[in-house]
Design a protein around this motif. Sequence first.
Motif, PDB file in Angstrom:
ATOM      1  N   ALA A 246       0.873  -1.040  -0.028  1.00  0.00           N
ATOM      2  CA  ALA A 246      -0.003  -0.020  -0.209  1.00  0.00           C
ATOM      3  C   ALA A 246       0.713   1.210   0.059  1.00  0.00           C
ATOM      4  O   ALA A 246       1.874   1.274   0.676  1.00  0.00           O
ATOM      5  N   GLU A 251       5.754   4.575   1.393  1.00  0.00           N
ATOM      6  CA  GLU A 251       6.264   5.913   1.970  1.00  0.00           C
ATOM      7  C   GLU A 251       7.017   5.643   3.156  1.00  0.00           C
ATOM      8  O   GLU A 251       8.307   6.015   3.275  1.00  0.00           O
ATOM      9  N   LEU A 252       6.573   4.923   4.136  1.00  0.00           N
ATOM     10  CA  LEU A 252       7.226   4.594   5.326  1.00  0.00           C
ATOM     11  C   LEU A 252       8.631   3.750   4.807  1.00  0.00           C
ATOM     12  O   LEU A 252       9.557   3.819   5.596  1.00  0.00           O
ATOM     13  N   VAL A 262       8.346   9.369  10.836  1.00  0.00           N
ATOM     14  CA  VAL A 262       6.975   9.020  10.239  1.00  0.00           C
ATOM     15  C   VAL A 262       6.872   9.953   8.944  1.00  0.00           C
ATOM     16  O   VAL A 262       7.173  11.143   8.861  1.00  0.00           O
ATOM     17  N   PRO A 263       6.153   9.391   7.895  1.00  0.00           N
ATOM     18  CA  PRO A 263       5.852  10.163   6.635  1.00  0.00           C
ATOM     19  C   PRO A 263       4.793  11.204   6.798  1.00  0.00           C
ATOM     20  O   PRO A 263       3.661  10.896   6.986  1.00  0.00           O
TER      21      PRO A 263
ATOM     22  N   SER B   6       2.077  13.439   1.231  1.00  0.00           N
ATOM     23  CA  SER B   6       2.133  12.332   1.724  1.00  0.00           C
ATOM     24  C   SER B   6       0.670  11.700   1.994  1.00  0.00           C
ATOM     25  O   SER B   6       0.004  12.197   2.209  1.00  0.00           O
ATOM     26  N   ARG B   7       0.959  10.252   2.074  1.00  0.00           N
ATOM     27  CA  ARG B   7      -0.465   9.594   2.211  1.00  0.00           C
ATOM     28  C   ARG B   7      -1.012   9.850   3.541  1.00  0.00           C
ATOM     29  O   ARG B   7      -2.116   9.802   3.750  1.00  0.00           O
ATOM     30  N   MET B   8      -0.011  10.152   4.611  1.00  0.00           N
ATOM     31  CA  MET B   8      -0.555  10.473   5.933  1.00  0.00           C
ATOM     32  C   MET B   8      -1.097  11.853   5.874  1.00  0.00           C
ATOM     33  O   MET B   8      -2.087  12.042   6.687  1.00  0.00           O
ATOM     34  N   ASP B   9      -0.818  12.760   5.150  1.00  0.00           N
ATOM     35  CA  ASP B   9      -1.304  14.342   5.002  1.00  0.00           C
ATOM     36  C   ASP B   9      -2.805  13.632   4.437  1.00  0.00           C
ATOM     37  O   ASP B   9      -3.736  14.547   4.837  1.00  0.00           O
ATOM     38  N   TYR B  11      -4.587  11.210   4.973  1.00  0.00           N
ATOM     39  CA  TYR B  11      -5.350  10.511   5.564  1.00  0.00           C
ATOM     40  C   TYR B  11      -5.913  11.752   6.680  1.00  0.00           C
ATOM     41  O   TYR B  11      -7.180  11.596   6.959  1.00  0.00           O
ATOM     42  N   SER B  12      -4.861  12.554   7.030  1.00  0.00           N
ATOM     43  CA  SER B  12      -5.458  13.510   7.981  1.00  0.00           C
ATOM     44  C   SER B  12      -6.612  14.351   7.415  1.00  0.00           C
ATOM     45  O   SER B  12      -7.646  14.905   7.965  1.00  0.00           O
ATOM     46  N   ARG B  63      -6.592  14.339  18.413  1.00  0.00           N
ATOM     47  CA  ARG B  63      -6.062  14.668  17.097  1.00  0.00           C
ATOM     48  C   ARG B  63      -6.649  15.982  16.512  1.00  0.00           C
ATOM     49  O   ARG B  63      -6.041  16.457  15.642  1.00  0.00           O
ATOM     50  N   ALA B 304      -4.916  -0.453   4.607  1.00  0.00           N
ATOM     51  CA  ALA B 304      -4.681   0.725   3.919  1.00  0.00           C
ATOM     52  C   ALA B 304      -5.514   0.668   2.499  1.00  0.00           C
ATOM     53  O   ALA B 304      -5.743   1.791   2.244  1.00  0.00           O
ATOM     54  N   ASP B 308      -7.827   3.455   1.590  1.00  0.00           N
ATOM     55  CA  ASP B 308      -7.436   4.500   0.132  1.00  0.00           C
ATOM     56  C   ASP B 308      -8.735   4.353  -0.612  1.00  0.00           C
ATOM     57  O   ASP B 308      -9.068   5.305  -1.063  1.00  0.00           O
ATOM     58  N   MET B 358      -3.789   5.316  10.927  1.00  0.00           N
ATOM     59  CA  MET B 358      -2.674   6.323  10.934  1.00  0.00           C
ATOM     60  C   MET B 358      -1.876   6.285  12.483  1.00  0.00           C
ATOM     61  O   MET B 358      -0.671   6.140  12.489  1.00  0.00           O
ATOM     62  N   VAL B 361       0.628   3.183  11.764  1.00  0.00           N
ATOM     63  CA  VAL B 361       1.851   3.597  10.959  1.00  0.00           C
ATOM     64  C   VAL B 361       2.701   4.204  11.484  1.00  0.00           C
ATOM     65  O   VAL B 361       4.001   4.245  11.722  1.00  0.00           O
ATOM     66  N   GLU B 362       2.158   5.374  12.432  1.00  0.00           N
ATOM     67  CA  GLU B 362       3.033   5.975  13.504  1.00  0.00           C
ATOM     68  C   GLU B 362       3.823   5.118  14.511  1.00  0.00           C
ATOM     69  O   GLU B 362       5.045   5.509  14.645  1.00  0.00           O
ATOM     70  N   GLU B 364       4.734   2.225  13.764  1.00  0.00           N
ATOM     71  CA  GLU B 364       5.813   1.547  12.843  1.00  0.00           C
ATOM     72  C   GLU B 364       6.992   2.387  12.482  1.00  0.00           C
ATOM     73  O   GLU B 364       8.070   2.008  12.400  1.00  0.00           O
ATOM     74  N   ALA B 365       6.551   3.585  12.480  1.00  0.00           N
ATOM     75  CA  ALA B 365       7.697   4.611  12.036  1.00  0.00           C
ATOM     76  C   ALA B 365       8.603   4.841  13.300  1.00  0.00           C
ATOM     77  O   ALA B 365       9.664   5.596  13.332  1.00  0.00           O
TER      78      ALA B 365
END
Lengths: 264, 366
Positions: A246, A251-252, A262-263, B6-9, B11-12, B63, B304, B308, B358, B361-362, B364-365
């Motif tokens: 995905a 990106e990660l 974090v991306p 970015s994908r996280m943006d 998602y936000s 958030r 995801a 998406d 989210m 992913v955070e 994991e990062a």
Amino acid sequence: MKGRVVVTAGYDRALHALALVELLRRAGHDVAGILVVSAFRVKRLKALLRQRGRSALPLLASKLFGMRRAASADASPLFDFLRRESIAGGSLRAWAKAHDVPHRVVGSLNDPDAVALVREAGAQAVFYAGGGILRKPLLDAAAGRVVNAHSGPLPEIRGMNALEWSILIGEPPTVTIHVIDAGIDTGGVIEKIPIPVEPGDTIESLREKCEVLGVQGLVRAAALVDRPLPARPPGADAHRQCFVMAPVLRELAERKLAGRGVPR
Amino acid sequence: MSGTTSRMDIYSRHLEATARWLLRSIATKGGSAAYFSPLRGWSRPYPETTGYIIPTLLDLQPRLRELPLEPAALSLGEWLLSIQQPSGAWLGGLHPPSRSARLSVFNTAQILDGMVALYEHTRQSRWLDAAKRGARWLADNCKADGTWGEASYRKGFEPSYYTQVCWPMLRVWRQTQDTAVRAAAERALRRVLARRLPNGVFEDWGFDAGAPAFTHTIAYTLRGFLESALLLDDWSTYGEPTVEALERLVKLSERYAGRLPGTFDDAWTSNSSYTCLTGNVQVALCLLVWEARNTDLRLVSAAAKLVDATCAAQRITSPLASIRGAVGGSAPLWGRYMVMQYPNWAAKYHCDALLALMRRVETEAR
């Protein structure tokens, strides 16, 4: 030993496939046929669009018209390699014509036409450089001697986007030269080649390194085609099978590669 | 990736737009409107989904600090308290209720979810008292064979997605230690377990007996089991039996690039040409709940893609406020699930899935 092989490709302007046939020829091996899967097949186009959405369009253009770009403007492992080896771009069709090699465009590598070419060519092995999932008729025609370069460590990371998954889960990026059998990336392992990761590398640049190392590994494997091929590792199909990653995880992975967080 | 979003943006942005739509769904009538229809406008409020929207609003507040989500959750809770029946249950259907409205097992349980969330958030006993009374009503009416009979969704049909009743009951049990509530929830869970087919399907997990099930109710069934397994700390009895279905759904999500067919029959085949958006994000949530126990980023990847695909079907910049941030029942909107409507539960589950994804992913990062 000089081998006699058939090479497959997912499209006619696949640079890595072009490099493979040319380097096999230079090493004295006999390329007895080239099988290219037609990019215009409706089923294939639909699958690509379903899988990638609108981002499939530039990919398709690059495949159809050879509009491939380097991984970065500064350095491109694949283009550098092609330059070093003095391999100009072009099509497999043109290369086959120049070297009097049978070239067949097929709807699928499992079509009777493709199977017939493998049988007619009397090849010792089929070298896979793209073209979709292989089914029993082709594997049988090749007597189970189909060799591939996989972009991840096998049998640990099977399936799609193996390079990205390797980076994401912290496995050393590796190209594996292996036998294709009826499972998904479960065949015997011929060689594992570490991919050197350097500062500034991106997923795209590592993908190009994969292609270069894969081509070199397949050329080395061609010298072994008269020998028995390694058997399927025990429990190979118990290892993870991956799908297309995905975008958020890609990106990660890119961030992890760059040593960032974090991306956002 | 410089120069790209970015994908996280992304998602936000979708999270905020969807949360704002949920706030718009909360009419002056007290609860959250069941849906917005481009043809008929906002519907009457729906107590059932108003209940389970409460934990979503509370989860989102840290958030999305600038939005009045916590006050909205509290006001929804007050409204639900005001319409609780003397028995402790809530009526089915929209509010105000029709003359034929009956006390509802499923709706009551979803409201318990909101009551417990408010209690956990505020520690005020009145929320837990209301939840206790609702859970007691559910327990007292649950028969020895784990069925509810009269108070079921349809007379004579006890759908398998009633596992989604057991989960809120068990949430109440965790707070009150009322063993009758736990026992009733386990009776109902065991009844559904007995319906499991070798291919992972739970028979009758749709709205109608023997008919193909929407992914919405498939996910209800699986989530009910997963959350119950966690609350009871008994994965082998209640979690493990869902794994076959979850694995199927991972492969199907990959095959359909996050746009699952809207329904499946008992053989996992489908002739649906549309996708059920809420079902997709509910499946994503199931995968993320499973993944929390069984770390495997492939599950996150499948989740995801489901999220998406739902984001892709959403319009977050529409000039029409009632559509901006809404999530359709189906994609295309005229698909068979909630035809031409934007249900509030689709928005709720989309927020839940975005938030869970989210956070994962955070983590994991780090």
